[in-house]
Design an enzyme around this catalytic site. Structure first.
Site, PDB file in Angstrom:
ATOM      1  N   HIS A 188       0.846  -1.181   0.000  1.00  0.00           N
ATOM      2  CA  HIS A 188       0.000   0.000   0.000  1.00  0.00           C
ATOM      3  C   HIS A 188       0.888   1.240   0.000  1.00  0.00           C
ATOM      4  O   HIS A 188       1.863   1.313   0.762  1.00  0.00           O
ATOM      5  CB  HIS A 188      -0.894   0.033   1.238  1.00  0.00           C
ATOM      6  CG  HIS A 188      -1.906  -1.076   1.285  1.00  0.00           C
ATOM      7  ND1 HIS A 188      -1.567  -2.369   1.629  1.00  0.00           N
ATOM      8  CD2 HIS A 188      -3.247  -1.068   1.043  1.00  0.00           C
ATOM      9  CE1 HIS A 188      -2.665  -3.133   1.597  1.00  0.00           C
ATOM     10  NE2 HIS A 188      -3.693  -2.363   1.254  1.00  0.00           N
ATOM     11  N   HIS A 192      27.219  -4.622  10.342  1.00  0.00           N
ATOM     12  CA  HIS A 192      25.937  -3.987  10.007  1.00  0.00           C
ATOM     13  C   HIS A 192      25.361  -4.750   8.814  1.00  0.00           C
ATOM     14  O   HIS A 192      25.818  -5.848   8.485  1.00  0.00           O
ATOM     15  CB  HIS A 192      26.116  -2.497   9.714  1.00  0.00           C
ATOM     16  CG  HIS A 192      27.107  -2.210   8.628  1.00  0.00           C
ATOM     17  ND1 HIS A 192      26.737  -1.903   7.336  1.00  0.00           N
ATOM     18  CD2 HIS A 192      28.460  -2.209   8.628  1.00  0.00           C
ATOM     19  CE1 HIS A 192      27.821  -1.714   6.601  1.00  0.00           C
ATOM     20  NE2 HIS A 192      28.887  -1.886   7.361  1.00  0.00           N
TER      21      HIS A 192
END
Length: 327
Positions: free
Chosen positions: A9, A178
């Site tokens: 959406h 990371h």
């Protein structure tokens, strides 16, 4: 090749795709589909058909179970072989699916399994702990016994060059562990253990905890002082262990290599800009101390390459420093 369609959406699908590609690199067979106010199921079906040719294998990764992107995708795959829909799309899910889709022999079934696992285990709370690992996987933590000596290295400690770890990848990265490291490079090299060799991180309880939390499930994660990482490398108990090491600076990389750690090359991935430094790429900065360390590594015959993720462009580090007039 299996196509990946991200459908959500609003405008979040392109943003999710861009964020995931920032971590794992460009993905050729991925498409982002938006569902905007005023559109209906037929608009989604048309958009899906425009990016997925007849007969092509496809996995849809959508936001909400039972939402319009999901329902339209379910209709789309119901009449197709080798097609499926997974809801709850997030960045960890995309990273795993993108990496899996690049491998030869990838199937819709294998990618769906990766999506379901990564999508759930990627949901964690810092204070509430992290999702339990599947049975059989080893917990994160130091690969060395707690009693192993640390601190300054005794230059006379046993160093047998035939009784060492197998370091398949050494990266310089200010952030240590990371997304690019844990998601891209670990998947690319498949190490048994990942060592963040950093005095600062090893002596910072909170930072060490955070690094261990984001360590990949597929490799044991360790945060060690540089001297201790060298001792571990030469420990016969870990002979041949496939290892990936990440350091914060070229000075730490130089210390490892001068101590006898063998690597094929050094990957320069990311050095954060600070005042007084020179930015040589969008991700890598240097100061005089860094340049001196790179020159010392070059004098030792060490190849150094600038590269963010496995499928991004490779650039010779010394060539870049010369281009910037720094050597």
């Amino acid at each position: 090749m299996v196509s990946i369609v991200i459908a959500t959406h609003g405008e979040s699908a392109p943003a999710l795709l861009a964020s995931a590609e920032m971590i794992v690199g460009k993905v050729e067979n991925a498409h982002a589909i938006t569902f905007l106010p005023g559109q209906g199921p037929e608009d989604l079906l048309d958009a899906y058909a425009a990016v997925v040719p007849d007969g092509e294998e496809v996995v849809f990764l959508v936001d909400l179970f039972g939402g319009s992107p999901y329902n339209a995708a379910a209709r789309f795959v119901a009449e197709r072989e080798n097609a499926d829909v997974v809801s709850g799309v997030n960045i960890p899910m995309l990273m795993e699916v993108f990496q899996g889709a690049k491998r030869s022999g990838a199937t819709v079934e294998s990618l769906v399994k990766k999506a379901l696992k990564a999508g759930s285990t990627g949901v964690r709370a810092f204070k509430g702990g992290k999702a339990p690992k599947p049975a059989g996987e080893q917990p994160a933590g130091d690969v060395v016994p707690a009693a192993a000596p640390a601190g300054e290295i005794d230059p006379n400690f046993p160093r047998d060059p035939n009784e060492t770890m197998n370091v398949v990848f050494l990266r310089i990265d200010s952030r240590l562990i990371h997304g690019q490291v844990a998601g891209s490079w670990v998947n690319h090299w498949g190490p048994q253990t990942l060592i963040a060799a950093s005095d600062a991180a090893a002596n910072d309880k909170l930072r060490k905890q955070l690094l261990l939390q984001v360590g990949p499930a597929s490799a044991r994660t360790n945060v060690l002082p540089v001297d201790k990482a060298i001792r571990v490398y030469f420990n016969p108990e870990y002979k041949g262990m496939k290892t990936m090491i990440v350091v914060e600076s070229p000075m730490d990389a130089l210390k490892l290599i001068e101590a006898g750690v063998k690597v094929n090359e050094v990957n320069v991935g990311g050095v954060t800009f600070k005042q007084g430094m020179t930015l040589i790429t969008e991700a890598v900065s240097v100061d005089d101390e860094h340049v001196a360390a790179y020159k010392a590594l070059d004098a030792l015959g060490v190849k150094m390459t600038l590269q963010q993720v496995p499928n991004s462009q490779r650039t010779d580090m010394m060539g870049k420093l010369k281009e910037k007039g720094l050597v």
